[in-house]
Structure formats: C-alpha cells, structure tokens
Enzyme design. Structure first.
Site, PDB file in Angstrom:
ATOM      1  N   LYS A   8       0.705 -15.759 -50.619  1.00 35.15           N
ATOM      2  CA  LYS A   8      -0.414 -16.500 -50.710  1.00 35.15           C
ATOM      3  C   LYS A   8      -0.948 -17.144 -51.647  1.00 35.15           C
ATOM      4  O   LYS A   8      -1.140 -15.598 -52.930  1.00 35.15           O
ATOM      5  CB  LYS A   8      -1.061 -16.020 -49.802  1.00 35.15           C
ATOM      6  CG  LYS A   8      -2.306 -14.544 -50.385  1.00 35.15           C
ATOM      7  CD  LYS A   8      -3.440 -15.312 -50.842  1.00 35.15           C
ATOM      8  CE  LYS A   8      -4.026 -13.999 -51.434  1.00 35.15           C
ATOM      9  NZ  LYS A   8      -5.231 -13.685 -52.582  1.00 35.15           N
ATOM     10  N   ASP A 132      -6.678  -8.990 -46.474  1.00 36.08           N
ATOM     11  CA  ASP A 132      -5.324  -9.661 -46.912  1.00 36.08           C
ATOM     12  C   ASP A 132      -4.501 -10.190 -45.984  1.00 36.08           C
ATOM     13  O   ASP A 132      -4.116 -11.315 -45.272  1.00 36.08           O
ATOM     14  CB  ASP A 132      -4.789  -9.929 -47.817  1.00 36.08           C
ATOM     15  CG  ASP A 132      -5.792 -10.748 -48.876  1.00 36.08           C
ATOM     16  OD1 ASP A 132      -6.584 -11.238 -48.371  1.00 36.08           O
ATOM     17  OD2 ASP A 132      -5.039 -10.497 -50.216  1.00 36.08           O
TER      18      ASP A 132
END
Ligand SMILES: C[C@](O)(CO)[C@H](O)COP(=O)(O)OP(=O)(O)OC[C@H]1O[C@@H](n2ccc(N)nc2=O)[C@H](O)[C@@H]1O
Ligand SMILES: Nc1ncnc2c1ncn2[C@@H]1O[C@H](COP(=O)(O)OP(=O)(O)OP(=O)(O)O)[C@@H](O)[C@H]1O
Length: 267
Positions: A8, A132
């Site tokens: 990401k 995350d």
C-alpha cells in the site's frame, strides 16, 4: 493454495493525537499498489514458515505469518500448515508488506478451511496483528481514521497514471518514527483535500512523518526532490518511510535514482 499480498501507499498522512494506549490517531488515505509478496499454504506434518526473496529481520521464527496462523488456530481447529513466503515488498519501507502478508494469510485460511468469517470479523483479527493490517482485508482505497483501522470508502482512481516506488537503502522503524512526531489536528481534513485535482496534491497533501524522518535521513528527501525534478505530478514518503512514491502522467525511467535505490516502476 496461493495468495498475492500487495503493498500500500499513503496518499497524505496526518498524525492527529497521541492516545493513552501509546498509539496515535491519524488520518490517511490507503491506496493498494501492484507490488506483491506471494504466500502459499500447504498441509504439512508441522507448522513452519519458509521465506524466499528479500531477507526479513526476525527471519522465519518471528514472522507475522506465523502470528496470523496462531491467532486463528486459537479459535479454530486448524491442521498444521507449511507457509511459504516469497518476499518482494521491501521491509521498513512504509509499504505495509508484513501487514499485508498477515491479512492475506487470514483470508487464505478463511477460504481453505471454510471458516465463514466476514470481512468485519477478519478485520478484527487483523487488527490484533498491527494497525496497518485491517486495510488489506478489503484492500480497496479508503479514507482511514482511528489508528488506521476505521474506514470510509473513497473514489480514487490512479490507474491512468504511472506510479513509481523508490526505496532508499535505509530501514525506518515505525515505532521510532512515531516517537519523533508532534501530533497536530489538521486544519482541513484529508477527506476533503484528497478530492482536489491531482495537480493540487503537491501543495495540499502532506505526510507528517516527512519532517522528522527527512532530518534524520536527508537522502530520503533528496529522492523526493529528484522525483519532482523528473516530472512527478505528486511525490511523497509512504507511511513512516523510507519508501517514496511518485505519480507520473507518462511512463518514465529514472537511471539516476536506480544507482543508489531500488526502483519499482508502474506499480
Ligand atoms: C505509518 C503507518 O504505516 C501508516 O499507514 C502505520 O500507522 C503503521 O502501522 P503498523 O506498521 O501496522 O504499526 P504497528 O505494527 O501496529 O505498530 C508499531 C508501532 O508504531 C506505533 N504506532 C502505530 C500505529 C499508530 N496509529 N500509532 C502508533 O503510535 C506504536 O508505537 C507501535 O508500537
Ligand atoms: N512477513 C513479514 N514481512 C515483513 N516484515 C515482517 C514480516 N514478519 C515480521 N516482520 C517484521 O516486521 C517489521 C516491519 O514490517 P513491514 O514490512 O510491515 O514494515 P514497513 O514496511 O515499515 O510497513 P508499515 O510501517 O507501513 O507497516 C520487520 O522489521 C520485521 O522484523
């Protein structure tokens, strides 16, 4: 059974306040990119983890994949699994590689053993492994608040652009990066700023980690500056670094940056 666990990037990141549990509330936009680790699980006499590709500090014994397996094993009667991880996503980069491996392993186990866990339930498991992690369960662009685990979907489409990742030879510890920061409420929420035209992101989006991380590692700031000199429409550090990403409107080669950094094109 195989899974492709992607990285990401953070399109903007404001660290808003320190919480009493030591974590920080933030706002960020998570955007999945096309750089992948590969995870394979197979039935085996005992649970083990093999790693190929990039070396990971902690190696096979302390791997987050084993933690993800163990987390589900506590609640479900799972047979032992051999977990083979082909590591391509740089570590200590702010690309969420370890978090993605863990989330994709949860999804693999859910499918392979028909655990019938909903996305929400899998996000709750993922949240126990790292801030995350939950994002990678649905793995769609989102505006995130809380510690990075409260999501609202957003329409962001960068597939007509060329995203480049540049990973300097510096490992930034996420915990250290948070220690160096002075939290501050944002004047205008990223939730609104992200909808500005891409040409305006450069002057409106920021990553609060850049100041402190750049002062400790000036080579990361030099990478960002070089990306703008090379024509990037937007460039920023991802998460707590050290990776810097850039959005270009054309395919590009960056031979100067390739000399001292690892460069990933068109992710
Ligand atoms: C910088 C980001 O990558 C932005 O997406 C994330 O906030 C980091 O998430 P992560 O790597 O999954 O973080 P974790 O492994 O959960 O936490 C590592 C350390 O970072 C700090 N941490 C992490 C996330 C957060 N919202 N506040 C924090 O203060 C804590 O000191 C924690 O001990
Ligand atoms: N499968 C794994 N992949 C990467 N790191 C792992 C893994 N398992 C355990 N780790 C440990 O987690 C640490 C950082 O992981 P990760 O790659 O997620 O950090 P990062 O790139 O800084 O991402 P972020 O801070 O955005 O979560 C490593 O230093 C390593 O010791």
């Amino acid at each position: 059974m195989l899974a492709f666990a992607n990285a990401k990037i953070n399109l903007g990141l404001n660290v808003i306040e320190k919480r009493t549990d030591g974590y920080h509330n933030l706002e960020t936009v998570f955007y999945p990119v096309k750089l992948y680790d590969v995870i394979e699980i197979t039935d085996a006499p005992q649970t083990r983890c093999f790693i190929k590709g990039i070396d990971i500090p902690g190696g096979t014994t302390d791997n987050i994949c084993l933690k993800a397996y163990q987390l589900l094993k506590n609640d479900f009667d799972l047979p032992p699994q051999q977990i083979t991880l082909l590591k391509n996503i740089p570590v200590g980069a702010g690309l969420g590689g370890g978090s993605s491996d863990a989330a994709f392993l949860i999804k693999l186990l859910n499918t392979k053993f028909n655990l019938s866990l909903s996305d929400l339930q899998m996000e709750a498991y993922a949240g126990k492994l790292g801030a995350d992690c939950p994002f990678f369960i649905r793995n769609k662009p989102v505006f995130a608040t809380g510690i990075g685990d409260v999501f609202s979907p957003i329409e962001i489409e960068l597939s007509n652009y060329y995203i480049v990742l540049v990973k300097p030879a510096v490992h930034v510890s996420t915990a250290d990066a948070y220690h160096g920061i002075k939290p501050m409420d944002a004047i205008t929420s990223l939730k609104d700023l992200i909808h500005l035209p891409l040409k305006d992101w450069k002057s409106n989006l920021k990553n609060d980690f850049e100041n402190t991380v750049f002062s400790k590692y000036p080579e990361i700031e030099r990478v960002k500056n070089e990306l703008y000199r090379s024509g990037a429409l937007f460039a920023a550090m991802s998460g707590s670094g050290s990776c810097v990403f850039a959005v270009f409107d054309q395919d590009i080669k960056l031979p100067e940056l390739e000399k001292n950094n690892k460069v990933f094109y068109n992710v």
